[in-house]
Design a protein around this motif. Sequence first.
Motif, short mmCIF file in Angstrom:
data_model
loop_
_atom_site.label_atom_id
_atom_site.label_comp_id
_atom_site.label_asym_id
_atom_site.label_seq_id
_atom_site.Cartn_x
_atom_site.Cartn_y
_atom_site.Cartn_z
N LEU A 6 13.35 -40.00 21.95
CA LEU A 6 12.40 -40.66 21.07
C LEU A 6 11.21 -39.74 20.85
N ASN A 7 10.57 -39.94 19.73
CA ASN A 7 9.46 -39.06 19.38
C ASN A 7 8.21 -39.40 20.20
N ILE A 42 3.79 -46.74 12.07
CA ILE A 42 5.12 -46.33 12.54
C ILE A 42 5.73 -47.42 13.43
N PRO A 43 6.98 -47.78 13.19
CA PRO A 43 7.62 -48.77 14.05
C PRO A 43 7.66 -48.25 15.49
N HIS A 45 9.68 -48.64 17.79
CA HIS A 45 10.96 -48.24 18.38
C HIS A 45 11.27 -46.76 18.17
N HIS A 46 10.49 -46.07 17.34
CA HIS A 46 10.68 -44.63 17.18
C HIS A 46 9.98 -43.83 18.27
#
Lengths: 345, 99
Positions: A6-7, A42-43, A45-46
Amino acid sequence: MTTQLLNTLFVQTQGAYLRLDHETLRIEAPDEDGEKELKLRIPLHHLGGVVVFGNVLLSPYLLGQCARDGREVVWCSRSGRFQGRLAGPVSGNVLLRRAQHLALSDPAITLELARQFVLGKVRGARTVLKRALREDTGDAATLEAAVGAHDEAIYRLRGADSVETVRGEEGQAAAVYFAVFHHLIGPIDFRFDGRNRRPPRDPVNAALSFVYTLVRGDCAAALESVGLDPQVGYLHVLRPGRPALALDLMEEFRAWWADRLVLTLINRKQLGLQHFEARPGGAVYLSETGRKEVLTAYQKRKQETVRHRLFKEAVPVGLLPFVQARLLARHLRGDLDAYPPFRAR
Amino acid sequence: MKRIDLLVTYDVDTSTKAGARRLRRVAKVCESFGQRVQYSVFACSVTRAQLEEMEARLLDEMNLQKDSLHLYTLHGGLDRSRRSHGVDPYRDFDDPLIL
């Protein structure tokens, strides 16, 4: 949070405010007129983690959500020094942590783990030196000698019979490595007279310190995600607040991941002296634009894949701390005879 | 876990107050999973489980007698599936995020 890379969001805009809006993270920052402006949405989950520098606020609801999800939040000073991280409900299972503590009171297991961490580090350093030899940078004879010294250190480490001896070998190998490190640096305006820190006193050391902070954060997060306590280490002496196991784990990544990244940035002139700021008292730090260069390269590097000898599979560099943390957990549980540090080619 | 790139488009009948409310709520769900690329058009990169959850939540909010929802799976990923022109707010959330 761990099966995919993930980022990580890095925020160094001073005065920025991060808040939760349903399941998205909103970043607001004042524009030139001091008006609040939405910079990014940003969501969640990212994101595997959020790292903030200096005067950046996070809303209590965002912090709560991150704590519940096990999402990493790290605070650094404006100059990039690690200050603290968010600890959620303790993850993982208590039996693993008990095994981790029991291993520490067993001198044989402690010695073996310390040996593996240092072997990982010394082999990594040797890889970096050998690559410099192949690419014919710097004085070949000097580099050959340094590689030879690393070979001997690896040989002696195999026979080391106490943690103190292991630590001694580590110190000696590091001294050899950093004594020839300037041969790996191309641009002549970058000087390097050995490693120094707290504070770093030249640009190369400033960049190294900054990247080590990033790798250390990733290692601590990886350990926590598999349920290990980042503070209970084997090679590094326990001290209140010191993430000894994270420091242990990062040894195998230092040279070929962190050092190589710094060398590449400097040698490709992506980092120049203009990216550094001198502070009163002789300290040198990356500037805001310099940090941005390093962070961008760091994040890109995390997405590149390397082959893992054990799994014979391509693994993103950014997931290696997680992969290694899992192997360490399996070893501590007794499912794996020895801990195998990652070996870079 | 592999991620699936999706294009989500919807029409919500806003002639009534309840419709306007549905539109806001549908948009919120989409924002939780992806990003707006045009009015009523979202690009999402989600896992299989997140896709199912998003679809279920969108259907919960909508009135299918009046509204419509389309989910397009972009095989080969968004990068290879799209050609864009004009104002483009799209940001790849896998690129380094440094602000």
